[in-house]
Design an enzyme around this catalytic site. Structure first.
Site, PDB file in Angstrom:
ATOM      1  N   GLU A   1       0.815  -1.218   0.000  1.00  0.00           N
ATOM      2  CA  GLU A   1       0.000   0.000   0.000  1.00  0.00           C
ATOM      3  C   GLU A   1       0.848   1.268   0.000  1.00  0.00           C
ATOM      4  O   GLU A   1       0.541   2.249  -0.678  1.00  0.00           O
ATOM      5  CB  GLU A   1      -0.942   0.001   1.210  1.00  0.00           C
ATOM      6  CG  GLU A   1      -2.123  -0.960   1.102  1.00  0.00           C
ATOM      7  CD  GLU A   1      -1.747  -2.423   1.318  1.00  0.00           C
ATOM      8  OE1 GLU A   1      -0.596  -2.694   1.730  1.00  0.00           O
ATOM      9  OE2 GLU A   1      -2.592  -3.305   1.066  1.00  0.00           O
TER      10      GLU A   1
ATOM     11  N   HIS B   1     -11.547  -5.760   8.742  1.00  0.00           N
ATOM     12  CA  HIS B   1     -12.217  -5.583   7.448  1.00  0.00           C
ATOM     13  C   HIS B   1     -13.519  -4.803   7.619  1.00  0.00           C
ATOM     14  O   HIS B   1     -14.445  -4.961   6.830  1.00  0.00           O
ATOM     15  CB  HIS B   1     -12.549  -6.936   6.799  1.00  0.00           C
ATOM     16  CG  HIS B   1     -11.354  -7.678   6.291  1.00  0.00           C
ATOM     17  ND1 HIS B   1     -10.512  -8.363   7.118  1.00  0.00           N
ATOM     18  CD2 HIS B   1     -10.871  -7.850   5.030  1.00  0.00           C
ATOM     19  CE1 HIS B   1      -9.553  -8.928   6.386  1.00  0.00           C
ATOM     20  NE2 HIS B   1      -9.743  -8.632   5.127  1.00  0.00           N
TER      21      HIS B   1
ATOM     22  N   GLN C   1      -7.779  -2.463  -1.006  1.00  0.00           N
ATOM     23  CA  GLN C   1      -8.673  -3.621  -1.104  1.00  0.00           C
ATOM     24  C   GLN C   1      -9.768  -3.511  -0.024  1.00  0.00           C
ATOM     25  O   GLN C   1     -10.937  -3.760  -0.284  1.00  0.00           O
ATOM     26  CB  GLN C   1      -7.872  -4.905  -0.935  1.00  0.00           C
ATOM     27  CG  GLN C   1      -8.593  -6.115  -1.458  1.00  0.00           C
ATOM     28  CD  GLN C   1      -7.621  -7.215  -1.843  1.00  0.00           C
ATOM     29  OE1 GLN C   1      -6.979  -7.788  -0.962  1.00  0.00           O
ATOM     30  NE2 GLN C   1      -7.527  -7.516  -3.126  1.00  0.00           N
ATOM     31  N   PHE C   2      -9.363  -3.101   1.155  1.00  0.00           N
ATOM     32  CA  PHE C   2     -10.282  -2.724   2.235  1.00  0.00           C
ATOM     33  C   PHE C   2      -9.709  -1.457   2.867  1.00  0.00           C
ATOM     34  O   PHE C   2      -8.486  -1.327   2.982  1.00  0.00           O
ATOM     35  CB  PHE C   2     -10.382  -3.836   3.287  1.00  0.00           C
ATOM     36  CG  PHE C   2     -11.153  -5.036   2.804  1.00  0.00           C
ATOM     37  CD1 PHE C   2     -12.506  -5.183   3.093  1.00  0.00           C
ATOM     38  CD2 PHE C   2     -10.531  -6.013   2.046  1.00  0.00           C
ATOM     39  CE1 PHE C   2     -13.222  -6.288   2.622  1.00  0.00           C
ATOM     40  CE2 PHE C   2     -11.238  -7.117   1.575  1.00  0.00           C
ATOM     41  CZ  PHE C   2     -12.584  -7.257   1.860  1.00  0.00           C
ATOM     42  N   ALA C   3     -10.597  -0.568   3.274  1.00  0.00           N
ATOM     43  CA  ALA C   3     -10.131   0.699   3.855  1.00  0.00           C
ATOM     44  C   ALA C   3      -9.189   0.462   5.035  1.00  0.00           C
ATOM     45  O   ALA C   3      -8.304   1.266   5.308  1.00  0.00           O
ATOM     46  CB  ALA C   3     -11.325   1.540   4.303  1.00  0.00           C
ATOM     47  N   ASP C   4      -9.386  -0.663   5.713  1.00  0.00           N
ATOM     48  CA  ASP C   4      -8.537  -0.992   6.866  1.00  0.00           C
ATOM     49  C   ASP C   4      -7.053  -1.011   6.486  1.00  0.00           C
ATOM     50  O   ASP C   4      -6.188  -0.671   7.283  1.00  0.00           O
ATOM     51  CB  ASP C   4      -8.909  -2.370   7.419  1.00  0.00           C
ATOM     52  CG  ASP C   4     -10.398  -2.505   7.644  1.00  0.00           C
ATOM     53  OD1 ASP C   4     -10.811  -2.576   8.815  1.00  0.00           O
ATOM     54  OD2 ASP C   4     -11.163  -2.519   6.655  1.00  0.00           O
ATOM     55  N   PHE C   5      -6.762  -1.446   5.262  1.00  0.00           N
ATOM     56  CA  PHE C   5      -5.358  -1.636   4.869  1.00  0.00           C
ATOM     57  C   PHE C   5      -4.654  -0.325   4.548  1.00  0.00           C
ATOM     58  O   PHE C   5      -3.454  -0.301   4.305  1.00  0.00           O
ATOM     59  CB  PHE C   5      -5.265  -2.605   3.676  1.00  0.00           C
ATOM     60  CG  PHE C   5      -5.901  -3.941   3.952  1.00  0.00           C
ATOM     61  CD1 PHE C   5      -5.916  -4.455   5.244  1.00  0.00           C
ATOM     62  CD2 PHE C   5      -6.495  -4.682   2.942  1.00  0.00           C
ATOM     63  CE1 PHE C   5      -6.512  -5.678   5.520  1.00  0.00           C
ATOM     64  CE2 PHE C   5      -7.095  -5.905   3.207  1.00  0.00           C
ATOM     65  CZ  PHE C   5      -7.110  -6.401   4.503  1.00  0.00           C
TER      66      PHE C   5
END
Ligand SMILES: Cc1ncc(C[n+]2csc(CCOP(=O)(O)OP(=O)(O)O)c2C)c(N)n1
Length: 668
Positions: free
Chosen positions: A407, A474, A429-433
């Site tokens: 990222e 996630h 891919q997910f906002a968490d990442f």
């Protein structure tokens, strides 16, 4: 010819057919930064400049590398590369103004030392965090490759910076994508006070090239002819066969990390050993011995540089100190963006939120042929949510790029693309990442325009939110991490129509936008949406319902929770505001409504403390106090990570508390 009186020449210089004038050019190019530095050290002692990072002893690297690049090939230097700046012939008074924090520098006094870039000279300066530079170079290299312009770019790091994760990610990406970037590592023995054996546990940094599948070389960094001739042949070949090359220059840091920190921790034998290898003195002796240079010429050159330095210092010292103007400061946080309304067509299609985002993105790709999408599994696979399904077939793999899991490097790559004339959409891919790409977002993208007037034309798509049983990693809705950082825009649509129009505008806007897409709404919310490309302005909330009793302010999934509550309780007469954009925030719509109703409840999905609801509450209190009939109420999720099991997640989410709090406030 060497004689008894000829001083020692440590290096076995091999001119490889270079003519005398090239040799003299290299000498002069090294002498200039050395002469400037000697002056700076005097000014530092006199208290006329505040800080100095010395590159004395490392000049051959900056000079050798810059000399083989064309003037319009980007170069990304670090804090010991004064020679890069002087070789690109930046007027010295501008450099001096920059170091004194004056207006004629490159940052209007907003950043210090070498922390600036200039498109005019194709120099992209560092940020203090060091590592993101490699990813930015990837982006510049990618843009060059996509333009097929046969250009290379060069980026610098010390051996200390090479330990950073950003660097690993960027080297891997450069190799996977075969980007024409010269990764120049100046191994000067120490990173601040840390010696190399406490920094890494391998023999040479260049050995890492094997692991990246990247060509690498070790170069005697204090031998300017070796640097120049090796680089020349490598660069000429890279222009024909684009690829990354990792270069380790063996050198030494002759002075402290910065002047105030000294060199007590460096064994004196080591300094003495490297003094014998001084790149300027050795080359000078070689040129004298070869009869290419004379003592008179040396004096002439030095006098010329000293005069240039003095004249330019005079200009910089005569320049007034910069005045503070709040308006000027605030006006430069974002690049000005003239929103162009593209009106919607009359034909509509009933589609889901996910389809609207996909359509908006696809139509933006059609509209902007310099737009590149990057993300994990976004190409043939279409992304984990299938938003980019079919894009590779339509736009090709150059513009729809699968990335390694990296990222940070990809965000930085987006910045590099922007610098070199492209637009980027990065899919998390997910906002968490996004936490793995946090540094370049909040430090590089957010601050570039304020610091040196450079846009950061990058949209980061953020599939976010809970309610889908996806657990702590996630499910987050982490918009507050970004609304707090000046320089970023934050968009958070709740409906397909808004998502499509706002995504188009976010991509048109040259500033960085964090674009939040709620996963739980992707396939559950449908709407009639115009089929063609259209735009909607950022910073405008939507008043979804009107009523006299109370103002409900929310966004994202909260909008649908509020709508559900109002449908089930038709007796409640509320203004319902869907913010749509969190930064800029439409305070006008909020204040107007609250002044009318006298009561405000703010619903957010994120947990309470430090969330955007808190700021909105404070703003209402400060701006609508006289009209308030009750304390402002915030409703937010529990102060815990987001749990996985359905019952726990339900208990966590603010949705369950909203109705009760709404009625409490109504009856206040
Ligand atoms: C992320 C981050 N961590 C720590 C620092 C503090 N710092 C600045 S320069 C530096 C040493 C860098 O060493 P190296 O990369 O070898 O370059 P050199 O200074 O030796 O040229 C350190 C620790 C920083 N600026 N950024």
């Amino acid at each position: 010819m060497k004689t008894e009186t000829t001083p020692q020449i440590f290096y076995n210089y091999d001119r490889k057919g270079l003519d005398d004038s090239t040799l003299l050019k290299l000498y002069r190019a090294m002498l200039k930064p050395r002469t400037i530095e000697e002056k700076m050290l005097i000014l530092l002692r006199q208290g006329k400049i505040s800080k100095w990072f010395s590159g004395i002893g490392q000049e051959a690297i900056s000079i050798g590398v810059t000399s083989v690049l064309e003037k319009d090939e980007y170069i990304l230097p670090m804090h010991r590369n004064l020679g890069v700046f002087t070789s690109r012939e930046i007027p010295l008074h501008r450099l001096f103004s920059q170091w004194q924090g004056k207006a004629n520098g490159f940052t209007k006094g907003r950043d210090r030392s070498f922390h600036f870039g200039t498109q005019e000279f194709h120099i992209i300066g560092m940020i203090s965090h060091l590592g993101p530079q490699f990813g930015v170079a990837d982006g510049i290299g990618l843009a060059n490759k996509l333009k097929n312009n046969k250009k290379v770019c060069a980026v610098f790091s010390g051996e200390g910076g090479m330990s950073e994760g950003d660097i690993h990610e960027a080297l891997n990406v450069a190799s996977v994508w075969q980007l024409p970037v010269l990764f120049c590592v100046e191994n000067n023995g120490y990173g601040l006070s840390t010696p190399t054996n406490e920094q890494y546990n391998c023999e040479n940094i260049a050995d890492r090239g094997v692991g990246y599948g990247m060509e690498s070389h070790i170069i005697e960094g204090n031998n300017v002819l070796e640097v120049y001739t090796k680089l020349k042949s490598i660069v000429e070949d890279m222009r024909i066969n684009p690829r990354p090359v990792l270069l380790e220059f063996k050198t030494f840091r002759m002075r402290g990390h910065e002047e105030a920190s000294g060199t007590k921790y460096v064994p004196s034998e080591l300094i003495e050993m490297w003094e014998e290898r001084d790149p300027l003195v050795n080359f000078e002796n070689y040129l004298l011995a070869e009869g290419i240079l004379t003592e008179e010429k040396i004096k002439e050159f030095k006098d010329e540089f000293k005069q240039e330095i003095d004249e330019n210092l005079e200009i910089a010292f005569a320049e007034p100190v910069i005045e503070f103007s709040e308006t000027n400061e605030l006006n430069d946080v974002y690049k000005e963006f003239n929103y162009q309304e593209v009106k919607e067509n009359s034909e509509k299609e009933n589609i889901r939120l996910i389809d609207a985002i996909s359509q908006g993105l696809k139509q933006s790709m059609e509209r902007h042929d310099n737009l590149v999408i990057m993300g994990q599994d976004v190409a043939e696979y279409g992304g984990v949510f299938k938003i980019t399904e079919g894009f590779v077939e339509q736009f090709g793999k150059d513009r729809v790029r699968n990335t390694p899991i990296c990222e940070s490097a990809i965000v930085s790559t987006g910045m590099g693309l922007s610098i070199n004339g492209f637009k980027a959409v990065v899919e998390m891919q997910f906002a968490d990442f996004v936490s793995s790409g946090f540094n370049p977002i909040v430090n590089y993208l957010a601050k570039s325009h304020y610091r040196w007037n450079e846009k950061a034309d990058v949209v980061i798509r953020m599939p976010c939110g809970a309610g889908v049983g996806a657990g702590p990693f996630h499910s987050q809705t982490n918009e507050a991490w970004f609304t707090h950082t000046p320089g970023l825009k934050v968009v958070y649509p709740a409906f397909p129509y808004d998502a499509k129009g706002l995504l188009a505008t976010s991509i048109e806007d040259p500033n960085s936008v964090l674009f939040f897409e709620h996963k739980a709404l992707y396939r559950s919310i449908r709407q009639d949406v115009p089929t063609d490309y259209f735009t909607l302005p950022l910073g405008k909330a939507a008043l979804l319902k009107e009523g006299e009793d109370i103002t409900i302010i929310t966004y994202g999934a909260g909008v649908h929770w509020a709508l559900e509550t109002l449908e089930q309780n038709p007796e409640v007469k509320a203004d319902l505001i869907d913010l749509r954009t969190l930064m800029p925030l439409d305070t006008e719509t909020i204040y107007k409504s609250v002044k009318k109703t006298g009561k405000a409840i703010i619903l957010q999905e994120d947990s309470m403390f430090g969330g955007i609801a808190s700021d909105i509450s404070a703003l209402i209190t400060e701006n609508c106090f006289e009209q308030l009939d009750a304390p402002v109420k915030r409703v937010a999720s529990l102060e815990t990570p987001i749990p996985f099991a359905a019952n726990l997640e339900k208990g966590y989410l603010s949705k369950g508390k909203f109705k009760k709090e709404l009625f409490n406030l109504l009856s206040y």
